[in-house]
Each structure stands twice: as structure tokens, then as C-alpha cells.
Design a protein around this motif. Sequence first.
Motif, PDB file in Angstrom:
ATOM      1  N   GLU A  32       0.777   4.310  -2.811  1.00  0.00           N
ATOM      2  CA  GLU A  32       0.470   5.694  -2.445  1.00  0.00           C
ATOM      3  C   GLU A  32       1.559   6.638  -2.949  1.00  0.00           C
ATOM      4  OE1 GLU A  32      -0.071   5.697   1.754  1.00  0.00           O
ATOM      5  OE2 GLU A  32      -2.053   4.743   1.675  1.00  0.00           O
ATOM      6  N   THR A  89      -4.797   1.374  -7.886  1.00  0.00           N
ATOM      7  CA  THR A  89      -5.160   2.785  -7.749  1.00  0.00           C
ATOM      8  C   THR A  89      -5.912   3.289  -8.972  1.00  0.00           C
ATOM      9  OG1 THR A  89      -3.005   3.451  -8.654  1.00  0.00           O
ATOM     10  CG2 THR A  89      -3.178   3.281  -6.259  1.00  0.00           C
ATOM     11  N   PRO A 140       0.813  -1.230   0.000  1.00  0.00           N
ATOM     12  CA  PRO A 140       0.000   0.000   0.000  1.00  0.00           C
ATOM     13  C   PRO A 140       0.841   1.273   0.000  1.00  0.00           C
ATOM     14  CG  PRO A 140      -0.905  -1.605   1.542  1.00  0.00           C
ATOM     15  CD  PRO A 140       0.417  -2.150   1.075  1.00  0.00           C
ATOM     16  N   LEU A 173      -6.971   4.125  -3.117  1.00  0.00           N
ATOM     17  CA  LEU A 173      -6.478   2.749  -3.177  1.00  0.00           C
ATOM     18  C   LEU A 173      -7.615   1.752  -2.994  1.00  0.00           C
ATOM     19  CD1 LEU A 173      -3.858   1.048  -3.374  1.00  0.00           C
ATOM     20  CD2 LEU A 173      -3.729   1.139  -0.884  1.00  0.00           C
TER      21      LEU A 173
END
Length: 321
Positions: free
Chosen positions: A88, A144, A84, A128
Amino acid sequence: MLWKGRLNFKQYIPSKRHRFGVKLFILCDCHTGFIMNFIIYTGQQTEVKLDKELGMSGSIVMTLMNSYLDKGHVVFIDNWYTSPILFEKLHYRRTSACGTARSNRAGLPTFPSKLQKDKQTFQHTNILLALKWRDKRDVHMLSTIHVPDMVLTNKIDRVTNKPIAKPLCIKDYNDNMGLVDKSDMQISFSECVRKTIKWYKKLFFHLLDLSMLNAYILYKEKKHVTLEFTDFRLQVIRQIIDKYGTQRNSRRVRPSADKPLRLTARHFPSLTGGGSRRCIVCSTTSKRPKKRSRIKYECSDCNVGLCVANCFREYHTLQAY
């Protein structure tokens, strides 16, 4: 790249066909398979800008994508890289990402342990999507760029005789992944690697194969022709030989210095100007036993050492002395 010899950064990956070898991290174009960037793993000396927050796997992705960030690209990666925090960071650099994920990856949300076949569950933030889908086994995805929609595929379920539906992110992942494996497969059919005890020689020829594959892809894209990779390699080899190849006589013969100039022009003996030279006639003659003669005279025009008495005359008057 397969390598079983001694090497301090040799890797062992039991799930690979070549379990021992030198590991390369490769970035490919999803449409053509063109190799855009690669990193050779060399242990602690690997040329990667290490980000402690991302770890080695995430840092490798950011290093490979360094020239392509902030341009709106989409990158598809497998579960060794996916996290994750990486997605990001890519999102904030205007780069989308999609990939399979490991169920125990840090930062991944908790999903129900059991799902019915062909069912999905998901959680999302503003940027996400985390998804779990049950096929023959559980599949975890991070993306994403996708929404949790199901889409039909071209495959038919043998039991229900109905089209198989998959999450959109998994369908796109399957359509765009696999170019690295395809490039390895194409190279394996006609690779120029030969057995050697020097790892760097094998790596050099492997990189040469990668360069040849890139040239083949560019040629097809530019010319819009259908051509097998092996045929392309043969054409390149023939053109290189035609331009740079020369035929050499494998037999060891007396060096030929039979220039017409030495038989026709006017020549005069001169001192060598210091030191001595080997007489070319005494050492290479075919009319009498050879001998090594060191003399202080030469023919400056022909740039050879010659005895003044007989050798100078024979060298400049006889075709075969």
C-alpha cells in the motif's frame, strides 16, 4: 557472501547454499540484471531508515527503492519482504509491486485451507490483490498490478498432456525474479575472492566482483555484442596491465644512480648545511670493502653525500665505482 570467521553481524541462513556469511540486500533491474542498489546487513548499525510500521524487511525495500519511487516502476520481491502495508505504501508512491507471501503474514486475508490442484482463490481491495493457488503446494501472492486471470505457459502436463495454466501474477513473478541469484551464479564462475582472515578484504573483493558484473552488463548493452563474462574480465585485466603494469626486477641489486649527468657535467663539493650524510661510494662500492661513513660534504647537484678526498672524484669519473 560466504564467511565462517568471527564477525558480530555474521548471518546463519540454513536454506542457503552458503549458510554462514555476510548478508547483502540487492536491487536488480529485471531485464538486464544490472545491480542498482544494495545494503550490507550489519545488525543494528545497518544503514536503513527504519519504519516501525513496516519493520526491518519493509524498511529495507523502501530504502533500496528510495531513488526510484514516484516514477511508475514495478518491483518484484520474495516472501521475506512482502506485506500488505508495504504494498500500500509503495502504491501511494506510484510504485507497483508483486511478490510471494507467507501464509501467516499479518494483514493477509484468510483463504480456504484446501484447494484442488491448479485451482485458485482470491480476495481484493481497490488497489491490492491477494491470491492463493494450488500447485504441488500452496502459493500465496500479493500484487497491485494484476487481475486474477489464468494464462497458459509453455509447459505441458505429463499426466493430461495439456498446457499448464497459471495465474498471471505468478507467471510474471517467475519471469522477472531470479536476477539476484543469476548475478551470484555469474560471479561464482570467476570470482576474485581469495582466502583471508580479514572479513573486510573478502567483502571488498566481492564488491569488486559486483562492479565488474555491472561493467559487463553495460558493455553488452552498449556494444550489442555476445561475450562471456570470463572473457570480459580477461580483457579488462589485460588492458589494465597494458596501461599501468610495469615489470620489476625481483633481485635485490645496488641502487643504480648512473646518470650521464654525474659523469659529464661540472660538479663541486659543498657543505651539507647542518648534520651529516652517508657517503654513497663508501656504502655501495664494489671495488673495496663497504663501510658506513658519515660526512659533512655533498654534491648538491647530484644530491648525494660524498667524501671529499677520493669518493667525490670516483663518483663523478667512474661508471662502476
